[in-house]
Design an enzyme around this catalytic site. Structure first.
Site, PDB file in Angstrom:
ATOM      1  CB  CYS A  65      41.182  32.193  24.031  1.00 57.28           C
ATOM      2  SG  CYS A  65      41.880  31.493  25.633  1.00 57.28           S
ATOM      3  CB  CYS A  69      36.165  29.142  29.129  1.00 61.78           C
ATOM      4  SG  CYS A  69      37.551  28.764  29.727  1.00 61.78           S
ATOM      5  CB  CYS A  72      35.186  33.015  27.336  1.00 65.41           C
ATOM      6  SG  CYS A  72      36.242  34.415  26.743  1.00 65.41           S
ATOM      7  CB  CYS A 109      42.447  44.573  35.815  1.00 65.86           C
ATOM      8  SG  CYS A 109      41.897  45.041  37.110  1.00 65.86           S
ATOM      9  CB  CYS A 142      45.348  43.271  38.844  1.00 67.71           C
ATOM     10  SG  CYS A 142      44.814  41.745  38.987  1.00 67.71           S
ATOM     11  CB  CYS A 202      42.293  39.376  41.897  1.00 72.50           C
ATOM     12  SG  CYS A 202      40.684  39.838  41.283  1.00 72.50           S
ATOM     13  NE  ARG A 272      37.638  44.534  41.283  1.00 72.52           N
ATOM     14  CZ  ARG A 272      38.749  43.688  41.176  1.00 72.52           C
ATOM     15  NH1 ARG A 272      39.011  42.800  40.463  1.00 72.52           N
ATOM     16  NH2 ARG A 272      39.671  43.787  42.355  1.00 72.52           N
TER      17      ARG A 272
END
Length: 391
Positions: A65, A69, A72, A109, A142, A202, A272
């Protein structure tokens, strides 16, 4: 405890607690944690009974990526030894999803690493959604693809997506310390785009990154204002090879207090328990079902969860039941607002804001937990491998 009586009354009325009350929940002592769980459990049962919704993650594209972040394992510069692969084909993703549905998952998801999807990516994911829905009747889908451009949420909705996930993660005040390549406002904008397109929004948070109680309350109050239908609560998985690898700040009791605070602030929302529950809640996971009404089944994006059968046994042993596809997750007032194209906004769907005197509590002096790196297991099975998935 007067604080808990007040919060239960407000939760049953969908009334917003004060910030001081939310902070006081986080400041309760470990000796009082069972009282906190019992109180928040009354609010959870009012809106969701004893049902637990199962969700299943399919990592469509793993690693590499360009975003930075800090939490992550897929980030720019990550040295975490995770699985890395490019886009799954629609039939591969559908096959992966089927394993989760067979295990009892009601929602699939679809997640892809990256800043955000290109229009070609949206088309690709749209075909994947169609393939999943053709093979799995009644399943919810999702998408979680990063920052959305104008029109992309509508295209995902038209392809059959039911929801879109994009987490705020932490407070606006501290967001820049976690990520430099995009802003907190970018994330808010994407959640709003999903809402405006008629998707079920979400959005949640990550706890355990070194944030203060004030940061946690800030992000949860911001989520209340955005009014998503589901709020995933992640507990940081401190991957070796990431900047937050040494952040072991959570205890099981701290996690329970965080979940209780989220339930009190967002009483009628699908809360969740997401990544990190096995690492930080450990044997206290069944207690957390009294606070949250939704969990992920099996593995996560780049780490392994406990066995799918163990999840199902835990739910049954704790006296809960798996929510079926014939049951609407959200309370009637929220489901009706979503079906009508509305967002159930704070002014109309969440009840009046509360006021009154805060209940004070002295913050306990907590010891920093010892690092449990043995509990962080990099995913080596399922999507992107030749091994059977955990579902």
């Amino acid at each position: 405890m007067d604080l808990l009586t007040t919060l239960v009354d407000k939760g049953l009325r969908r009334e917003l607690p004060t910030r001081e009350e939310a902070l006081a929940v986080l400041a309760t002592s470990d000796d009082d944690v069972l009282e906190v769980v019992a109180a928040a459990g009354k609010v959870r049962r009012q809106w969701f009974g004893r049902r637990v919704k199962l969700n299943y993650l399919v990592n469509l594209k793993s690693g590499l990526c360009p975003e930075d972040c800090s939490y992550c394992s897929q980030r720019l510069g990550s040295k975490a030894e995770i699985l890395k692969y490019t886009w799954l084909k629609p039939d591969e993703a559908s096959q992966a999803a089927a394993a989760g549905v067979a295990g009892g998952a009601k929602r699939v998801c679809l997640v892809a690493s990256g800043r955000g999807p290109t229009d070609r990516d949206v088309e690709r994911v749209g075909k994947t959604i169609e393939a999943i829905k053709e093979q799995n009747e009644g399943v919810e889908v999702c998408a979680c693809l990063g920052l959305l451009s104008d029109g992309q949420a509508e295209r995902l909705r038209d392809a059959g997506a039911d929801a879109y996930n994009h987490n705020l993660n932490t407070s606006e005040a501290t967001y820049g310390e976690i990520t430099k390549t995009h802003t907190y406002a970018d994330r808010v904008d994407t959640v709003q785009k999903a809402h405006a397109a008629g998707l079920s929004a979400c959005s949640g948070l990550i706890a355990g990154m070194g944030e203060s109680d004030e940061d946690l309350v800030d992000v949860v109050f911001s989520l209340r204002e955005l009014d998503p239908d589901s709020v995933p609560v992640n507990f940081l998985i401190p991957f070796e090879g990431t900047p937050l690898a040494k952040e072991w700040n959570l205890t099981p009791q701290r996690c329970l207090r965080i979940l209780a605070m989220v339930r009190f602030v967002c009483p009628d929302v699908e809360v969740r328990i997401a990544g990190g529950r096995e690492v930080h809640l450990r044997s206290m996971q069944p207690l957390a079902l009294n606070l949250a009404n939704s969990i992920f089944l099996g593995d996560y994006l780049t780490s392994e969860g406990q066995a799918g059968k163990a999840d199902l046994d835990m739910i049954a042993d704790a006296g809960f039941e798996v929510e079926g596809t014939d049951t609407t997750t959200l309370p009637e007032h929220r489901a009706d607002a979503l079906a009508g194209g509305g967002c159930g906004s704070h002014s109309g769907g969440c009840g009046p804001c509360g006021d009154g005197e805060p209940a004070a509590a002295e913050a306990p002096v907590a010891e920093v937990p010892a690092a449990r790196t043995d509990l962080v297991a990099v995913r080596r099975r399922g999507t992107g491998t030749d091994l059977a998935p955990n579902a």
